[in-house]
Scaffold this active site. Structure first.
Site, PDB file in Angstrom:
ATOM      1  N   SER A 127       0.851  -1.285  -0.003  1.00 22.80           N
ATOM      2  CA  SER A 127      -0.075  -0.138   0.021  1.00 22.80           C
ATOM      3  C   SER A 127       0.833   1.203   0.095  1.00 22.80           C
ATOM      4  CB  SER A 127      -0.810  -0.001   1.482  1.00 22.80           C
ATOM      5  OG  SER A 127      -1.439   1.273   1.403  1.00 22.80           O
ATOM      6  N   GLU A 129       0.134   3.577   1.850  1.00 25.50           N
ATOM      7  CA  GLU A 129       0.159   4.096   3.106  1.00 25.50           C
ATOM      8  C   GLU A 129       1.448   3.856   3.764  1.00 25.50           C
ATOM      9  OE1 GLU A 129      -2.371   5.768   4.961  1.00 25.50           O
ATOM     10  OE2 GLU A 129      -1.758   5.500   6.809  1.00 25.50           O
ATOM     11  N   TYR A 151      -1.492   0.308  10.624  1.00 27.24           N
ATOM     12  CA  TYR A 151      -1.695  -0.344   9.481  1.00 27.24           C
ATOM     13  C   TYR A 151      -0.457  -0.166   8.606  1.00 27.24           C
ATOM     14  CZ  TYR A 151      -3.605  -0.819   4.673  1.00 27.24           C
ATOM     15  OH  TYR A 151      -3.831  -1.126   3.321  1.00 27.24           O
TER      16      TYR A 151
HETATM   17  P1  NAP Z   1     -11.286  -4.407   1.858  1.00 25.32           P
HETATM   18  O1  NAP Z   1     -12.540  -3.951   0.925  1.00 25.32           O
HETATM   19  O2  NAP Z   1     -11.144  -3.954   3.178  1.00 25.32           O
HETATM   20  O3  NAP Z   1     -11.248  -5.961   2.003  1.00 25.32           O
HETATM   21  C1  NAP Z   1     -10.486  -6.727   2.977  1.00 25.32           C
HETATM   22  C2  NAP Z   1     -10.735  -8.038   2.866  1.00 25.32           C
HETATM   23  O4  NAP Z   1      -9.765  -8.837   3.830  1.00 25.32           O
HETATM   24  C3  NAP Z   1     -11.871  -8.672   3.062  1.00 25.32           C
HETATM   25  O5  NAP Z   1     -12.533  -9.801   2.386  1.00 25.32           O
HETATM   26  C4  NAP Z   1     -12.001  -9.293   4.651  1.00 25.32           C
HETATM   27  O6  NAP Z   1     -12.916 -10.174   4.954  1.00 25.32           O
HETATM   28  C5  NAP Z   1     -10.512  -9.789   4.469  1.00 25.32           C
HETATM   29  N1  NAP Z   1     -10.313 -10.125   5.940  1.00 25.32           N
HETATM   30  C6  NAP Z   1      -9.995  -9.560   7.045  1.00 25.32           C
HETATM   31  N2  NAP Z   1      -9.564  -9.939   8.231  1.00 25.32           N
HETATM   32  C7  NAP Z   1      -9.205 -11.177   7.573  1.00 25.32           C
HETATM   33  C8  NAP Z   1      -8.727 -12.377   8.285  1.00 25.32           C
HETATM   34  N3  NAP Z   1      -8.300 -12.407   9.573  1.00 25.32           N
HETATM   35  N4  NAP Z   1      -8.471 -13.469   7.593  1.00 25.32           N
HETATM   36  C9  NAP Z   1      -8.690 -13.455   6.146  1.00 25.32           C
HETATM   37  N5  NAP Z   1      -9.203 -12.546   5.559  1.00 25.32           N
HETATM   38  C10 NAP Z   1      -9.546 -11.301   6.183  1.00 25.32           C
HETATM   39  O7  NAP Z   1      -9.959  -3.986   1.165  1.00 25.32           O
HETATM   40  P2  NAP Z   1      -9.553  -3.594  -0.457  1.00 25.32           P
HETATM   41  O8  NAP Z   1     -10.028  -2.323  -0.460  1.00 25.32           O
HETATM   42  O9  NAP Z   1     -10.504  -4.854  -1.098  1.00 25.32           O
HETATM   43  O10 NAP Z   1      -8.317  -3.633  -0.272  1.00 25.32           O
HETATM   44  C11 NAP Z   1      -7.727  -5.174  -0.612  1.00 25.32           C
HETATM   45  C12 NAP Z   1      -6.166  -5.159  -0.110  1.00 25.32           C
HETATM   46  O11 NAP Z   1      -5.665  -4.180  -0.885  1.00 25.32           O
HETATM   47  C13 NAP Z   1      -5.911  -5.000   1.411  1.00 25.32           C
HETATM   48  O12 NAP Z   1      -5.115  -5.900   1.711  1.00 25.32           O
HETATM   49  C14 NAP Z   1      -5.731  -3.506   1.483  1.00 25.32           C
HETATM   50  O13 NAP Z   1      -5.159  -3.196   2.660  1.00 25.32           O
HETATM   51  C15 NAP Z   1      -4.795  -3.291   0.369  1.00 25.32           C
HETATM   52  N6  NAP Z   1      -5.063  -2.096  -0.318  1.00 25.32           N
HETATM   53  C16 NAP Z   1      -6.184  -1.205  -0.539  1.00 25.32           C
HETATM   54  C17 NAP Z   1      -5.981  -0.242  -1.120  1.00 25.32           C
HETATM   55  C18 NAP Z   1      -7.333   0.614  -1.554  1.00 25.32           C
HETATM   56  O14 NAP Z   1      -7.256   1.998  -1.770  1.00 25.32           O
HETATM   57  N7  NAP Z   1      -8.432  -0.183  -1.502  1.00 25.32           N
HETATM   58  C19 NAP Z   1      -4.696   0.512  -1.527  1.00 25.32           C
HETATM   59  C20 NAP Z   1      -3.562  -0.312  -1.092  1.00 25.32           C
HETATM   60  C21 NAP Z   1      -3.613  -1.598  -0.759  1.00 25.32           C
HETATM   61  P3  NAP Z   1     -14.349  -9.769   5.775  1.00 25.32           P
HETATM   62  O15 NAP Z   1     -15.159  -9.362   4.632  1.00 25.32           O
HETATM   63  O16 NAP Z   1     -14.605 -11.222   6.182  1.00 25.32           O
HETATM   64  O17 NAP Z   1     -13.888  -8.914   6.945  1.00 25.32           O
HETATM   65  O1  G4F Z   2     -10.423   6.800   2.733  1.00 26.84           O
HETATM   66  P1  G4F Z   2      -9.556   6.701   3.818  1.00 26.84           P
HETATM   67  O2  G4F Z   2      -9.997   6.305   5.082  1.00 26.84           O
HETATM   68  O3  G4F Z   2      -8.217   6.053   2.987  1.00 26.84           O
HETATM   69  P2  G4F Z   2      -6.601   5.983   3.570  1.00 26.84           P
HETATM   70  O4  G4F Z   2      -6.511   6.214   5.016  1.00 26.84           O
HETATM   71  O5  G4F Z   2      -6.070   6.601   2.584  1.00 26.84           O
HETATM   72  O6  G4F Z   2      -6.379   4.434   3.421  1.00 26.84           O
HETATM   73  C1  G4F Z   2      -6.895   3.632   2.342  1.00 26.84           C
HETATM   74  O7  G4F Z   2      -5.957   3.908   1.175  1.00 26.84           O
HETATM   75  C2  G4F Z   2      -4.777   3.006   1.600  1.00 26.84           C
HETATM   76  C3  G4F Z   2      -3.693   3.434   0.391  1.00 26.84           C
HETATM   77  O8  G4F Z   2      -3.087   4.700   0.631  1.00 26.84           O
HETATM   78  C4  G4F Z   2      -4.827   1.853   1.766  1.00 26.84           C
HETATM   79  F1  G4F Z   2      -3.802   0.968   2.070  1.00 26.84           F
HETATM   80  C5  G4F Z   2      -6.034   1.495   2.876  1.00 26.84           C
HETATM   81  O9  G4F Z   2      -6.469   0.145   3.116  1.00 26.84           O
HETATM   82  C6  G4F Z   2      -7.274   2.330   2.543  1.00 26.84           C
HETATM   83  O10 G4F Z   2      -8.028   1.572   1.363  1.00 26.84           O
HETATM   84  O11 G4F Z   2      -9.011   8.258   4.198  1.00 26.84           O
HETATM   85  C7  G4F Z   2      -8.430   9.087   3.292  1.00 26.84           C
HETATM   86  C8  G4F Z   2      -8.215  10.361   3.896  1.00 26.84           C
HETATM   87  C9  G4F Z   2      -7.421  10.421   4.969  1.00 26.84           C
HETATM   88  O12 G4F Z   2      -6.353  11.518   5.033  1.00 26.84           O
HETATM   89  C10 G4F Z   2      -8.492  10.836   6.281  1.00 26.84           C
HETATM   90  O13 G4F Z   2      -7.833  11.421   7.504  1.00 26.84           O
HETATM   91  O14 G4F Z   2      -9.399  11.072   4.227  1.00 26.84           O
HETATM   92  C11 G4F Z   2      -9.260  11.849   5.371  1.00 26.84           C
HETATM   93  N1  G4F Z   2     -10.536  11.754   5.885  1.00 26.84           N
HETATM   94  C12 G4F Z   2     -11.310  12.950   6.434  1.00 26.84           C
HETATM   95  N2  G4F Z   2     -12.598  12.602   6.731  1.00 26.84           N
HETATM   96  C13 G4F Z   2     -11.490  10.801   6.286  1.00 26.84           C
HETATM   97  C14 G4F Z   2     -12.532  11.232   6.943  1.00 26.84           C
HETATM   98  N3  G4F Z   2     -11.325   9.401   6.227  1.00 26.84           N
HETATM   99  C15 G4F Z   2     -12.527   8.640   6.573  1.00 26.84           C
HETATM  100  N4  G4F Z   2     -12.310   7.464   6.552  1.00 26.84           N
HETATM  101  N5  G4F Z   2     -13.492   9.332   7.263  1.00 26.84           N
HETATM  102  C16 G4F Z   2     -13.809  10.674   7.256  1.00 26.84           C
HETATM  103  O15 G4F Z   2     -14.712  11.005   7.992  1.00 26.84           O
END
Ligand code: NAP
Ligand code: G4F
Length: 331
Positions: A127, A129, A151
């Site tokens: 990520s 992050e 995280y």
């Molecule tokens: P998400 O919607 O939050 O999905 C997370 C998945 O992980 C869900 O299927 C969840 O299952 C599963 N999980 C949680 N705890 C677990 C456990 N103990 N054992 C097995 N599975 C478990 O995340 P996403 O946005 O699809 O992201 C996919 C991956 O990419 C994650 O690793 C995230 O950290 C990474 N990532 C995401 C972004 C982004 O912007 N979306 C960016 C960079 C990296 P349940 O439904 O059962 O909770």
């Molecule tokens: O949407 P966010 O919660 O995403 P964040 O923290 O960037 O993390 C996501 O992207 C990562 C990749 O860089 C992934 F690895 C991670 O798993 C996840 O998918 O927050 C985005 C921004 C932050 O700066 C937060 O402080 O939005 C700001 N924010 C402002 N108000 C808020 C809010 N975020 C959330 N969730 N809720 C609020 O009310």
């Protein structure tokens, strides 16, 4: 027919990746946790051809069992506790699932492969992050990592473990450093979906206001459907490697609000948005913008959905969902 095992199948990326793999004629297995996971029915509805296996990232033997059943050629480790804000409240659990969970999948892969380490290709969901308090702008594969949340720290552990298994055992293990990617399937706890849901509900007269935290943070936002393609491309390469996947543009939460509210003909969103310290984080990642030159040149990957299209796509999907939920006529 190639076989793939996807952890995190119930998540945003799991569903898009499963659709992509099925369209390429893969036999797809998804790892589902818990004894009665409420998202099972969602997976069965969206991707009915996926075969579900039970298992948990914290339980090595459950992973070994799932590998035995799936016999995968490719493993995509998307499972994680992925909500950054939650990771401060549950730091140990986050480190166990998001960090050590990666080690468990790598170790299960190594043991399962035995003498034939080349028989499986592995993808780790790293990520942006991990860049945290950014040490360079834009961020690339060589930028120093400086995570700002439990995280982020857990993801750094998983990232380097993946590199270590590649270097120690010759495993075809790749790490995708993906910047934020969103979609109508995004969890409602993340800021983009929280906004798109609220905007739709405000437009339909179902809600008055939205309460947010820091509006100044900037993110490099892309579309999840585009990003899962990069994951697949990484595993089709001769050599495993690490790749940044990003659009190269950065935008503030305020800009996302502009487009989302304008889509429902509201020009001044300030009347509808409140800020609450509850949603501010102990340490913020202020600016993310990725340099994905390597992914574009080596994988031939390029994002298709633009930033401006993303809030519109999400608000439109939420308008439709809210109309169905509340039996509101769309015409
Ligand atoms: P998400 O919607 O939050 O999905 C997370 C998945 O992980 C869900 O299927 C969840 O299952 C599963 N999980 C949680 N705890 C677990 C456990 N103990 N054992 C097995 N599975 C478990 O995340 P996403 O946005 O699809 O992201 C996919 C991956 O990419 C994650 O690793 C995230 O950290 C990474 N990532 C995401 C972004 C982004 O912007 N979306 C960016 C960079 C990296 P349940 O439904 O059962 O909770
Ligand atoms: O949407 P966010 O919660 O995403 P964040 O923290 O960037 O993390 C996501 O992207 C990562 C990749 O860089 C992934 F690895 C991670 O798993 C996840 O998918 O927050 C985005 C921004 C932050 O700066 C937060 O402080 O939005 C700001 N924010 C402002 N108000 C808020 C809010 N975020 C959330 N969730 N809720 C609020 O009310």
């Amino acid at each position: 027919m190639p076989r793939a095992l996807v952890t995190g199948i119930t998540g945003q990326d799991g569903l898009y990746l499963a659709e992509l793999l099925l369209s390429k004629n893969y036999e797809v297995y998804g790892l589902l946790r818990g004894q009665n996971n409420p998202k099972r029915s969602l997976v069965e509805e969206v991707v009915p051809d996926v075969k579900l296996l039970t298992g948990d990232l914290t339980d090595l033997s459950s992973l070994m069992h799932a590998f035995g059943q799936a016999q995968p050629d490719e493993i995509y480790n998307l499972g994680a506790i992925s909500f950054v804000a939650y990771s401060w409240e549950n730091a140990r659990l986050t480190s166990e699932v998001t960090g050590q969970g990666v080690l468990n999948v790598l170790e299960a892969t190594r043991i399962w492969c035995g003498d034939d380490i080349g028989k499986v290709r592995f993808y780790q969901a790293s990520s942006s992050e991990m860049f945290g308090k950014v040490q360079a702008v834009p961020q690339s594969e060589t930028t120093l990592l400086w995570p700002r949340s439990p995280y982020g720290v857990a993801k750094v552990f998983g990232h380097y473990m993946t590199i270590n298994y590649r270097e120690s055992y010759g495993m075809h293990a790749s790490s995708g450093i993906l910047f934020n990617h969103e979609s109508p399937r995004r969890g409602p706890e993340f800021v983009t979906r929280k906004i798109s849901q609220a905007v739709a509900r405000i437009a339909l007269g179902l809600q008055d206001k939205i309460t947010l935290g820091n509006l100044d943070a900037k993110r490099d936002w892309g579309f999840a459907g585009d990003y899962v393609e990069a994951m697949w491309l990484m595993l089709q390469q001769e050599e495993a490697d690490d790749y940044v996947v990003s659009t190269g543009e950065t935008h503030s939460i305020g800009e996302f609000l502009d487009i989302a509210f304008r889509y429902v003909n509201i020009d001044d969103w300030t009347k509808y948005v409140e800020q609450d310290p509850r949603f501010f984080r102990p340490a913020e990642v202020d600016l993310l913008v990725g340099d994905s030159t390597k992914a574009r040149e080596k994988l031939g990957w390029t994002p298709k959905v633009t930033f401006a299209e993303l809030p519109e796509m999400m608000v439109e999907a939420d308008l439709q969902e809210q109309r169905v939920l509340h039996r509101i006529d769309g015409n």
